[in-house]
Design an enzyme around this catalytic site. Structure first.
Site, PDB file in Angstrom:
ATOM      1  N   CYS B  86       1.349  15.123 -50.363  1.00  0.00           N
ATOM      2  CA  CYS B  86       2.501  14.271 -50.921  1.00  0.00           C
ATOM      3  C   CYS B  86       2.246  12.971 -49.887  1.00  0.00           C
ATOM      4  O   CYS B  86       0.552  12.388 -50.545  1.00  0.00           O
ATOM      5  CB  CYS B  86       4.149  14.918 -50.023  1.00  0.00           C
ATOM      6  SG  CYS B  86       5.003  13.023 -50.116  1.00  0.00           S
ATOM      7  N   HIS B 203       5.724  20.589 -51.883  1.00  0.00           N
ATOM      8  CA  HIS B 203       5.305  20.648 -50.251  1.00  0.00           C
ATOM      9  C   HIS B 203       4.716  22.148 -50.403  1.00  0.00           C
ATOM     10  O   HIS B 203       6.127  22.884 -50.426  1.00  0.00           O
ATOM     11  CB  HIS B 203       6.086  20.012 -50.057  1.00  0.00           C
ATOM     12  CG  HIS B 203       6.401  19.165 -50.075  1.00  0.00           C
ATOM     13  ND1 HIS B 203       6.073  18.514 -48.486  1.00  0.00           N
ATOM     14  CD2 HIS B 203       7.415  17.902 -50.261  1.00  0.00           C
ATOM     15  CE1 HIS B 203       5.867  17.019 -49.067  1.00  0.00           C
ATOM     16  NE2 HIS B 203       6.451  16.534 -49.786  1.00  0.00           N
ATOM     17  N   GLU B 205       4.369  23.617 -46.940  1.00  0.00           N
ATOM     18  CA  GLU B 205       4.606  24.420 -46.166  1.00  0.00           C
ATOM     19  C   GLU B 205       6.117  24.077 -46.020  1.00  0.00           C
ATOM     20  O   GLU B 205       6.764  25.033 -45.472  1.00  0.00           O
ATOM     21  CB  GLU B 205       4.650  22.796 -45.083  1.00  0.00           C
ATOM     22  CG  GLU B 205       4.974  21.908 -45.222  1.00  0.00           C
ATOM     23  CD  GLU B 205       5.002  20.740 -46.247  1.00  0.00           C
ATOM     24  OE1 GLU B 205       3.841  21.501 -47.571  1.00  0.00           O
ATOM     25  OE2 GLU B 205       4.612  19.635 -46.333  1.00  0.00           O
TER      26      GLU B 205
END
Lengths: 741, 229
Positions: B86, B203, B205
């Site tokens: 990002c 993302h 994560e």
């Protein structure tokens, strides 16, 4: 700038200037009596914001005192920056909801953005790391020429601020009604978590202790913002744009990190953010709560603009600023932290034993007045009020001539502004940052956010049904609290406490004051019965334009706790063959329902009554089932009644429903908005167990059908396909927003 | 695997990255402050999401010139793996570790949603645990994710296997929405030529445990641990 130049800008202090500053003739006379002299220009400015409705709660205080604010779970109720509630294991949840209505109408992006910034500061100033933001928005009619612009600006402002500071925005509610054409409502809520032994308060202590200013520099933005928020709008309100503050979320992010880092040391005596009325309210409140005086020398205060006067500095509402009382000798420790985060840090004064607020600058004294007498003399009015006349449920004759196919009615309802999907809005909010979001509101009746580093989770909801409140403020107040409690229970959370954000019209009108009083009575009653106390709140009055008031809107922010985030249940049907159950009694109350308004075109009748004892019994039952792992999907019955609730569950999961429970029933049963109800989906092998448990608990449970297919159907075949409902539901807002401004 | 996460004052997904790395590798990553000039000896450097220095200028443009980024570039040149997510993708692209640029989303709005992606190349430590062509779901949350480079470069990136992920719709899951930001050729993430640096807007994560709704991001971290331990 010099003392002479400052004086040259000051205007003669008299009753006329006082009026311009928002003080009544009587309030001005009172100020003269307290001081025993004419106030200085700076003093008059300070008094006028301290006594503004926004800061003094002068119309509302007498009624707010009646609300229940205590309970074994409450660590700190109203009066501090935010409410603090115990969630076990040495953890506390800290939360509040606050309005930024007037600024958001005038300048939607900055108004909404700084609303988010302000409520974040109220929460982290007490030592909490914010873990979730929510918001409750009310806009005017979609047909009103300003509505599209306001929706676009407010949503971008909330996102622009919340996304940058890295706090997930996990939902809220958005309604449209012509009563908000001239006064939109932007209510923002922040929830944070802290350790119960690391909570910071605002009462100053320790004569001589340094007073420290940190954060952004002070500019001329927002001067008299609190006064603006305490008056009705008129044609020329656009001219108030300069009183709207400008937000800087990056600085807020730095401020959060720097303050939380400072809070890990033992340097802080007291801390408060500079919100409404800026340095004035923070310094006066901190010193006042500690029973002390405070002396500020403004020459070293970080300023963004040149040649500012003490009056401007004291009244500025520049954002992202905090006032801290440090322990003596801890200035260097604190400064190093703010240097690391590249934020301004200035010792601007100290605490005194005089009890006075003293402002010095350019070698002269601009204000020297006693804090307690001025604070204590803040007006408190018991304004005349009229109770709202009670109505009755509408008669069956309203249905005369209604013969629409059920599928068509449902499609219309799912595409109406209040029920249409708000995806266009919430996809502009970062709802996931932090990695702890289990559900946004919309996926479940309450948002569910895990406490960082733990299994347990906080559930959060905002609720209010303004059309109910207009028809019957007492019932509407009760309903708003009951619905918040129900939404928390519906995900499996134990409801803990609420924050109330009271949005009303001009309290000087007895009819409007009656709405406020009624709502407070209803809220108080519900809070008592449901053990759901008020721990923080905010009042926004004068939401009127050219004499037209908004719908009474007591927005309730509810917070609950559950032992494990993964235990939470969402609204979506999860597969075929589950049994669909209705929990609670369906009588078919149709007055003030969405069906009545959207399909029959009538806004009338009494709102559905709330039986708080039944509410509690049914909610405790549902929560118990969820904790036992017996529930697959759960949704409270609200706008649109049973059939809309089921259709929402079907849409959320992409799994339809075969309905048998409505055969031969009156249309009231489908769309009535009776309270205290839930729709559950349970696996077929536990359906009998659930029914037995319900019987034992005295809770009415009815089988409505089972999850099946990709449409809503019944013995008569398909009622409506999910695709048709989804197109109507998802289509309205993007289509509306993409039209020409 | 030892990892370092670069923290700018406006980083806000560094905690998500810490949690994902720690859960998969069992080791707490180092947090390195933006003003530091040295990195510990690590196998992986993560530049996380957020708003670096506020990003009021073009996203990542200032952060690319921060003291720590000189060191990140030097390590990347030595072959240390770098993952930019990002804002991190924006920063490492601005710093010249990857070709192209990231512009405002086509719709001019921030977008946060769970997005379907297609894995385009599995020949890297970041993507080795996926199957080529596999459809995965990662959340996106950005305002400036509109990847752009000229047609010739897109062709070269494709030809040399440097496109890591593309945005796709998934009719089967009733989510036909592909490209969320108007990026050229639906590009969601790219490698450098040696495939030691990966930048992507979505993302991974935030898709590593049941609470996130899916765990499609976990194989990325597992692949890194496997390759770098």
């Amino acid at each position: 700038m010099s003392a002479e130049a400052t004086k040259a800008q000051e205007r003669p202090v008299n009753a006329e200037l006082a009026k311009e500053f928002g003080l009544s003739a009587e309030e001005y006379r009172n100020a003269l009596d307290i001081l025993g002299r004419t106030p200085t220009f700076t003093e008059l400015g300070i008094i006028s914001v301290m006594w503004s409705e926004h800061c003094s709660y002068k119309s509302s205080k007498v009624w707010l005192k009646t609300l229940p604010t205590t309970g074994p779970q409450v660590i700190c109720g109203p009066g501090e920056n935010a409410g603090v509630v115990d969630i076990g294991d040495g953890d506390a949840v800290i939360f509040k909801m606050e309005s930024h209505n007037h600024p958001s109408y005038i300048e939607p992006y900055q108004g909404a953005a700084t609303g988010v910034g302000g409520i974040l500061r109220d929460v982290f100033t007490m030592g909490a790391r914010p873990i979730a933001n929510m918001n409750a928005l009310r806009f005017g009619s979609p047909d009103h020429p300003k509505t599209r612009h306001l929706v676009s600006g407010v949503v971008a402002g909330i996102g622009g601020y919340g996304n940058c500071v890295g706090v997930p925005t996990v939902g809220g509610e958005t309604n449209f009604h012509p009563a908000y054409n001239g006064n939109i409502l932007v209510n923002a809520m922040t929830v944070g978590v802290a350790k119960t032994d690391r909570i910071f308060y605002s009462a100053a202590a320790g004569i001589g202790n340094p007073v420290v200013y940190v954060g952004s520099k002070t500019g001329r933005d927002g001067i008299h913002g609190a006064t603006m928020a305490s008056a009705e709008f008129t044609e020329d309100s656009e001219e108030k744009r300069p009183t709207v503050q400008v937000g800087d979320p990056f600085t807020e992010k730095l401020l959060i990190e720097a303050c939380l880092e400072l809070m890990e040391t033992d340097a802080i005596v007291a801390i408060q953010d500079m919100g409404a009325a800026g340095l004035t309210s923070s310094s006066v409140e901190m010193a006042g709560k500690g029973g002390l005086g405070i002396e500020l020398t403004l020459d070293t205060l970080p300023m963004r603009e040149q040649a500012m006067t003490p009056y401007e500095i004291m009244l500025s509402e520049s954002q992202e600023r905090m006032l801290i009382i440090l322990k003596p000798g801890r200035e260097e420790v604190a400064k190093a932290i703010f240097d690391k985060w590249e934020l301004d840090f200035a010792v601007i004064g100290h605490l005194t034993d005089t009890g006075n607020l003293v402002i010095k600058m350019y070698g002269e004294t601009w204000c020297d007045m006693p804090i307690a007498p001025v604070s204590n003399a803040a007006p408190e009015y018991n304004r005349p009020w009229e109770p709202t006349p009670k109505g009755e449920d509408v008669a069956d004759s309203v249905f005369d001539g209604y013969s629409e196919e059920l599928g068509d009615t449902l499609t219309k309802l799912f595409g109406c502004p209040d029920l249409a999907s708000k995806r266009w809005i919430w996809e502009q909010y970062d709802s996931l940052v932090g990695g702890d979001t289990r559900f946004m509101s919309g996926q479940a009746d309450a948002a569910v956010v895990r406490v960082p580093g733990q299994a347990k989770a906080v559930a959060i909801t905002t609720d209010c049904t303004p059309r109910y409140c207009l028809a019957d403020p007492v019932e509407g107040g009760r309903q708003a609290v009951a619905e918040a409690w129900r939404n928390l229970s519906a995900v499996g959370a134990l409801p803990l406490a609420i924050t109330d954000n009271m949005n009303f019209g001009n309290p000087e009108k007895p009819r409007i004051m009656g709405q406020f009083v009624g709502a407070v009575q209803g809220i108080g009653e519900a809070c008592k019965v449901l053990d759901f106390p008020v721990v923080s709140g905010n009042v926004s009055l004068y939401n009127e334009t050219n004499g037209e008031a908004i719908l009474p809107t007591p927005a309730i922010g509810g917070v609950g706790i559950m032992p494990d985030a993964m235990m939470a249940v969402g609204i979506a049907f999860r597969g075929e063959g589950d049994v669909i159950l209705a929990v609670g009694d369906t009588k078919g109350h149709i007055g003030q329902s969405i069906f009545l308004r959207e399909i029959l075109g009538r806004e009338e009748g009494a709102p559905p009554p709330v039986d708080l004892a039944v509410e509690r019994r049914n909610g405790d039952f549902v929560r118990g089932l969820i904790h036992e792992g017996l529930v697959v999907s759960s949704h409270d019955v609200a706008d649109g009644g049973l059939i809309v609730t089921i259709a929402e569950m079907a849409l959320a999961g992409g799994v339809g429903a075969y309905l048998t429970g409505f055969d031969g029933q009156h249309v009231r049963v489908l769309f009535g908005e009776d309270q205290g109800r839930y729709v559950l989906a349970v696996r077929p092998d536990v359906a009998a167990t659930v029914q037995e448990k319900a019987k034992a608990a005295g809770v009415p449970v009815a089988v409505l059908g089972e999850t099946r297919g990709t449409s809503l159907s019944g013995r008569g075949g398909e009622i409506v396909s999910l695709k048709r409902l989804r197109d109507a539901n998802e289509g309205w807002l993007p289509t509306y927003m993409s039209a020409e401004l | 695997m030892k990892a370092a996460i670069v923290v700018f004052p406006g980083s806000n997904r560094e905690r998500d990255a810490v949690a994902a790395l720690e859960a998969v590798s069992g080791t707490k990553p180092h947090l390195v402050w933006h003003r530091d000039t040295e990195l510990p000896k690590v196998d992986l450097i993560v530049v996380p999401g957020g708003f670096s220095y506020g990003d009021y200028l073009r996203s990542g443009a200032m952060a690319a010139h921060s003291p720590i980024m000189r060191e990140v570039k030097a390590r990347a040149d030595q072959g240390v793996r770098v993952l930019g997510v990002c804002n991190g993708f924006q920063i490492i692209t601005e710093a010249g570790l990857l070709p192209g640029a990231l512009m405002r989303n086509g719709a001019l709005k921030f977008v946060c949603r769970v997005q379907h992606l297609r894995v385009e190349n599995t020949d890297s430590p970041f993507t080795k645990k996926y199957a080529k062509g596999q459809i995965v779901r990662f959340p996106v949350a950005h305002g400036d994710g509109n990847y752009w480079t000229d047609a010739e470069t897109v062709k070269r990136l494709d030809g040399e296997g440097q496109v890591a992920f593309r945005y796709v719709g998934d009719e089967a899951r009733a989510d036909p929405r592909g490209n969320p930001n108007g990026s050229v050729s639906d590009i969601a993430g790219i490698f450098n030529a040696k495939r030691t640096v990966l930048g992507l807007m979505p993302h991974p994560e935030d898709a590593v445990e049941a609470l996130h709704g899916n765990t499609d991001g976990k194989p990325m971290f597992e692949g890194l641990v496997e390759a770098l331990s």
